[in-house]
Motif scaffolding. Structure first.
Motif, PDB file in Angstrom:
ATOM      1  N   SER A  16      -6.267   2.043   8.616  1.00 48.37           N
ATOM      2  CA  SER A  16      -5.764   2.695   9.827  1.00 48.37           C
ATOM      3  C   SER A  16      -4.244   2.730   9.824  1.00 48.37           C
ATOM      4  O   SER A  16      -3.640   3.632  10.403  1.00 48.37           O
ATOM      5  N   ASN A  17      -3.653   1.749   9.167  1.00 49.08           N
ATOM      6  CA  ASN A  17      -2.197   1.712   9.012  1.00 49.08           C
ATOM      7  C   ASN A  17      -1.858   1.300   7.592  1.00 49.08           C
ATOM      8  O   ASN A  17      -2.518   0.432   7.022  1.00 49.08           O
ATOM      9  N   VAL A  69       0.967  10.625  10.284  1.00 51.16           N
ATOM     10  CA  VAL A  69      -0.450  10.286  10.446  1.00 51.16           C
ATOM     11  C   VAL A  69      -1.261  11.278   9.624  1.00 51.16           C
ATOM     12  O   VAL A  69      -1.067  12.489   9.743  1.00 51.16           O
ATOM     13  N   GLY A  97      -7.496   8.601  11.910  1.00 50.74           N
ATOM     14  CA  GLY A  97      -6.267   8.785  11.161  1.00 50.74           C
ATOM     15  C   GLY A  97      -5.750   7.529  10.481  1.00 50.74           C
ATOM     16  O   GLY A  97      -6.124   6.405  10.821  1.00 50.74           O
ATOM     17  N   THR A  98      -4.878   7.759   9.493  1.00 47.07           N
ATOM     18  CA  THR A  98      -4.136   6.688   8.833  1.00 47.07           C
ATOM     19  C   THR A  98      -2.664   6.909   9.108  1.00 47.07           C
ATOM     20  O   THR A  98      -2.130   7.975   8.783  1.00 47.07           O
ATOM     21  N   GLN A  99      -2.026   5.931   9.729  1.00 46.62           N
ATOM     22  CA  GLN A  99      -0.579   5.982   9.958  1.00 46.62           C
ATOM     23  C   GLN A  99       0.111   5.468   8.700  1.00 46.62           C
ATOM     24  O   GLN A  99      -0.005   4.293   8.374  1.00 46.62           O
TER      25      GLN A  99
END
Lengths: 115, 110
Positions: free
Chosen positions: A9-10, A89, A109-111
């Motif tokens: 996610s991050n 993102v 999403g992936t930040q």
């Protein structure tokens, strides 16, 4: 799964390193999209997979970006030699049937932060 | 570009008022879709209107499509504070690509 799953996610990385972002679409969905969204901006189209057809890569910003979709399911977006301007993102979405004619289901999403 | 362009970029209203957002595009489309985004993460689909349709309703949402003017509008009636979000139109083509506009930021004040 119940929805589109993205991991991590991050992600924080150093400039010049490679990163891989993963997307697990909804089971049975044949269309899969990757988008990029910078802070406060709209969604920038990156790449689109439809079944076994050749993907539409027209949105990939440079040859440092690539994506694959294995077995018509999981997709991986790879960014090589990351740059600070890659920070954004990254959103994945899937749809049932012919993409562009059906609604999309988005992951969270992936930040990505490139230091 | 087929990308939709939303207008206005930002909209601020009071609870109970109606909110109207517009979307224009440049090429032939298969359909036009509207999405909502909270807190800059995943988008949620609101409504899809096909190129041969002129109007669609879903709860407090009404979408119109004018293919001769290459434009669409999203109307949210009797807005609530919980409607505060970014709203995006997306243009779908016959060969599958779906491209998004820059979005309208809607703020509904209690």
């Amino acid at each position: 799964g119940a929805g589109v799953s993205q991991s991590p996610s991050n992600k924080v990385t150093e400039k010049g390193k490679d990163v891989e972002l993963r997307c697990d679409p909804i089971s049975g969905h044949t269309a899969l999209y990757w988008y990029r969204q910078s802070l406060g901006q709209g969604l920038e189209f990156l790449i689109y997979f439809q079944g076994n057809s050749a993907p539409d890569k027209s949105g990939l910003p440079s040859d440092r970006f690539s994506a694959e979709r294995t077995g018509g399911s999981v997709s991986t977006l790879t960014i090589q030699r990351t740059q600070q301007e890659d920070s954004a993102v990254y959103l994945c979405a899937s749809s049932q049937g012919f993409g562009g004619a059906e609604k999309l289901f988005f992951g969270s999403g992936t930040q990505l932060s490139v230091l | 570009s087929q990308q939709g362009e939303e207008d206005p970029q930002a909209l601020s209203i009071q609870e109970g008022e109606n909110a109207t957002m517009n979307c224009s595009y440049k090429t032939s489309i298969n359909n036009l879709q509207w999405y909502r985004q909270n807190s800059g993460r995943g988008l949620v689909h609101l409504i899809l209107i096909r190129s041969n349709e002129r109007e669609k309703h879903s709860g407090r949402l009404r979408v119109t499509l004018d293919t001769s003017k290459k434009s669409s509008s999203l109307l949210i009636t009797a807005s609530r504070a919980a409607d505060t979000a970014s709203y995006f139109c997306a243009v779908g083509t016959s060969y599958g690509k779906l491209t998004f506009g820059q979005g309208t930021i809607l703020t509904v004040h209690p």
